[in-house]
Motif scaffolding. Structure first.
Motif, PDB file in Angstrom:
ATOM      1  N   GLU A  50       0.810  -1.392   0.095  1.00  0.00           N
ATOM      2  CA  GLU A  50      -0.037   0.095  -0.029  1.00  0.00           C
ATOM      3  C   GLU A  50       0.740   1.441  -0.088  1.00  0.00           C
ATOM      4  O   GLU A  50       0.623   2.459  -0.932  1.00  0.00           O
ATOM      5  CB  GLU A  50      -0.936   0.031   1.045  1.00  0.00           C
ATOM      6  CG  GLU A  50      -1.694  -1.143   1.292  1.00  0.00           C
ATOM      7  CD  GLU A  50      -1.658  -2.470   1.626  1.00  0.00           C
ATOM      8  OE1 GLU A  50      -2.459  -3.274   1.360  1.00  0.00           O
ATOM      9  OE2 GLU A  50      -0.614  -2.309   2.324  1.00  0.00           O
ATOM     10  N   ASP A  51       2.452   1.418   0.084  1.00  0.00           N
ATOM     11  CA  ASP A  51       2.567   2.152   0.533  1.00  0.00           C
ATOM     12  C   ASP A  51       3.259   2.488  -0.536  1.00  0.00           C
ATOM     13  O   ASP A  51       3.340   4.347  -1.104  1.00  0.00           O
ATOM     14  CB  ASP A  51       4.104   2.105   1.774  1.00  0.00           C
ATOM     15  CG  ASP A  51       3.940   1.558   2.799  1.00  0.00           C
ATOM     16  OD1 ASP A  51       2.705   2.896   3.664  1.00  0.00           O
ATOM     17  OD2 ASP A  51       4.478   0.794   3.143  1.00  0.00           O
ATOM     18  N   VAL A  52       3.436   1.694  -1.704  1.00  0.00           N
ATOM     19  CA  VAL A  52       3.685   1.931  -2.860  1.00  0.00           C
ATOM     20  C   VAL A  52       2.832   2.394  -3.308  1.00  0.00           C
ATOM     21  O   VAL A  52       3.215   2.904  -4.805  1.00  0.00           O
ATOM     22  CB  VAL A  52       5.070   0.329  -3.536  1.00  0.00           C
ATOM     23  CG1 VAL A  52       4.519   0.862  -4.973  1.00  0.00           C
ATOM     24  CG2 VAL A  52       5.929   0.469  -2.950  1.00  0.00           C
ATOM     25  N   THR A  53       1.105   1.112  -3.897  1.00  0.00           N
ATOM     26  CA  THR A  53       0.745   1.917  -4.421  1.00  0.00           C
ATOM     27  C   THR A  53       0.099   3.506  -4.559  1.00  0.00           C
ATOM     28  O   THR A  53      -0.631   3.761  -5.284  1.00  0.00           O
ATOM     29  CB  THR A  53      -0.532   0.790  -4.807  1.00  0.00           C
ATOM     30  OG1 THR A  53      -1.083   0.882  -3.462  1.00  0.00           O
ATOM     31  CG2 THR A  53      -0.420  -0.518  -4.775  1.00  0.00           C
ATOM     32  N   GLY A  54       0.449   4.080  -3.318  1.00  0.00           N
ATOM     33  CA  GLY A  54      -0.139   5.474  -2.874  1.00  0.00           C
ATOM     34  C   GLY A  54       0.739   6.464  -2.723  1.00  0.00           C
ATOM     35  O   GLY A  54       0.522   7.621  -1.975  1.00  0.00           O
ATOM     36  N   TYR A 102       2.985  -4.690  -9.812  1.00  0.00           N
ATOM     37  CA  TYR A 102       2.641  -3.444  -9.705  1.00  0.00           C
ATOM     38  C   TYR A 102       3.690  -2.166 -10.235  1.00  0.00           C
ATOM     39  O   TYR A 102       3.605  -1.645 -11.503  1.00  0.00           O
ATOM     40  CB  TYR A 102       2.495  -2.571  -8.489  1.00  0.00           C
ATOM     41  CG  TYR A 102       1.795  -1.150  -8.383  1.00  0.00           C
ATOM     42  CD1 TYR A 102       0.466  -1.200  -8.582  1.00  0.00           C
ATOM     43  CD2 TYR A 102       3.203  -0.470  -8.251  1.00  0.00           C
ATOM     44  CE1 TYR A 102      -0.399   0.418  -9.027  1.00  0.00           C
ATOM     45  CE2 TYR A 102       2.618   0.774  -8.017  1.00  0.00           C
ATOM     46  CZ  TYR A 102       0.739   1.513  -8.565  1.00  0.00           C
ATOM     47  OH  TYR A 102       0.378   3.120  -8.350  1.00  0.00           O
ATOM     48  N   CYS A 103       5.005  -2.310  -9.906  1.00  0.00           N
ATOM     49  CA  CYS A 103       6.238  -1.241 -10.766  1.00  0.00           C
ATOM     50  C   CYS A 103       5.944  -1.977 -11.726  1.00  0.00           C
ATOM     51  O   CYS A 103       6.287  -0.589 -12.729  1.00  0.00           O
ATOM     52  CB  CYS A 103       7.307  -1.302  -9.513  1.00  0.00           C
ATOM     53  SG  CYS A 103       7.276  -1.115  -8.420  1.00  0.00           S
ATOM     54  N   LYS A 104       5.807  -3.416 -12.947  1.00  0.00           N
ATOM     55  CA  LYS A 104       6.048  -3.379 -14.215  1.00  0.00           C
ATOM     56  C   LYS A 104       5.021  -2.966 -14.907  1.00  0.00           C
ATOM     57  O   LYS A 104       5.180  -2.205 -15.754  1.00  0.00           O
ATOM     58  CB  LYS A 104       5.960  -5.058 -13.594  1.00  0.00           C
ATOM     59  CG  LYS A 104       7.354  -5.652 -14.412  1.00  0.00           C
ATOM     60  CD  LYS A 104       7.576  -6.879 -14.537  1.00  0.00           C
ATOM     61  CE  LYS A 104       8.795  -7.287 -13.814  1.00  0.00           C
ATOM     62  NZ  LYS A 104       9.400  -7.457 -12.849  1.00  0.00           N
TER      63      LYS A 104
END
Length: 362
Positions: free
Chosen positions: A127-131, A164-166
């Motif tokens: 969630e830290d990355v997607t947020g 998600y990053c890809k």
């Protein structure tokens, strides 16, 4: 040097690491090498190229290059990815090495901004990355997160962040300074973990116990660019053979012992957690390292640990650091020394620690 450091150095047995970093470490690595072998020059030559190919294979990447330091390697990785994306922002943990130990090198040398993810007391979660509110060129994950005791996200979280990053076109870089030390916990190979990342850095003087140096690995284009930046940073010494040859020697010597170090770390943490006013973070280690926290100030713990060195003839730590005015901690990293400890003396040391912590509180 304070009294604890002096006394610790004189103890017959010490708990942490592989032993003192004396010249013997280099002499052992070179003992059986042919003295007529040609060294490399400015990063070119059979010895270093063979070693780099070996590390690329271990990490499951197309290519790898040896650097004299991880600080140099990771700043260069961030620069390459930011230039490729045309965006000078990278995201990482608030206690990332680039943020707290490099004198703002990333910002001052490369004008790259950092976006800090997660609270500093915990690991980065999906969630830290997607947020993230800001667009970044690269996300850096440090596995394990050293400054909070070597904690790790679960493997499914890594897979989710990678996917998600890809999907979003964000580069994912691995600060794998202690990558080999976490393989027993994840029950994965280095290549399996590195497959989730576009680039990876590994260190050779932590769990491996070499003299110094690092490897940066990725696809061929990335590594060719990193070689140019290595020259720009002054990393192409005329010869690096003392570093990569010792790295190769100690890699082969210790890579098969990482599970042993991990199991020993769990055992040792259990001993600490049985003592009054003592706890480890994490409670059950996920690698060969963890932090030991005390309900006592630094000065008092230095006195207690010094007394244990003298009375039990075992050194638990050579230093203590402040957390607050009334609490303190030190870091543990298990290596070759632990298996050599006399079990009776080790138990005596923890009995003394428990008694002294209890007496302190009365």
């Amino acid at each position: 040097m304070n009294r604890l450091q002096d006394v610790y150095k004189e103890t017959p047995f010490q708990v942490n690491g592989h032993g003192p970093r004396k010249i013997q470490v280099l002499k052992e690595a070179f003992e059986n090498l042919d003295g007529q072998l040609d060294s490399e020059m400015y990063g070119k030559g059979k010895l270093i190229e063979d070693f780099q190919e070996k590390m690329a294979s271990v990490l499951g990447k197309e290519a790898a290059v040896f650097f004299p330091s991880g600080t140099m390697a990771q700043q260069i990785a961030m620069r390459i990815w930011c230039d490729q994306k045309g965006l000078k922002k990278v995201a990482y943990h608030p206690l990332c090495h680039l943020e707290v130990h490099e004198e703002d090198g990333l910002k001052e040398l490369h004008q790259i901004e950092s976006v800090l993810l997660a609270d500093k007391t915990r690991v980065i979660e999906f969630e830290d990355v997607t947020g993230m509110k800001e667009e970044v060129a690269c996300v850096l994950l440090e596995l394990p997160q050293r400054e909070i005791g070597g904690q790790l996200p679960d493997y499914q979280t890594l897979e989710a962040i990678s996917a998600y990053c890809k999907e979003k076109g964000i580069i994912l870089h691995l600060d794998g300074a202690r990558l080999f030390e976490i393989l027993p916990y994840y029950e994965k190979t280095a290549a399996e973990i590195c497959r989730l990342f576009d680039s990876v850095y590994i260190s050779f003087y932590k769990g491996i116990g070499g003299i110094a140096g690092a490897v940066l690995a990725g696809d061929n284009e990335f590594i060719e660019k990193s070689k140019v930046w290595k020259r720009r940073h002054g990393g192409d010494l005329i010869s690096l053979y003392p570093y990569y040859l010792s790295a190769d020697y100690y890699f082969d010597k210790r890579i098969g012992k990482m599970k042993q170090y991990y199991e020993e770390a769990k055992e040792l943490a259990g001993f600490y957690n049985q003592c009054y006013g003592v706890s480890t973070k994490p409670e059950v280690p996920v690698s060969n390292m963890f932090h030991v926290h005390f309900d006592a100030p630094k000065e008092e713990m230095e006195r207690i640990l010094t007394e244990i060195c003298v009375e039990a003839e075992i050194g638990l730590s050579s230093y203590v650091r402040d957390v607050t005015e009334t609490t303190s901690y030190f870091e543990v990293s298990i290596g070759d020394l632990y298996e050599k400890l006399p079990r009776g003396q080790l138990m005596d040391a923890f009995k003394l620690l428990d008694e002294k912590m209890m007496t302190k509180s009365l």
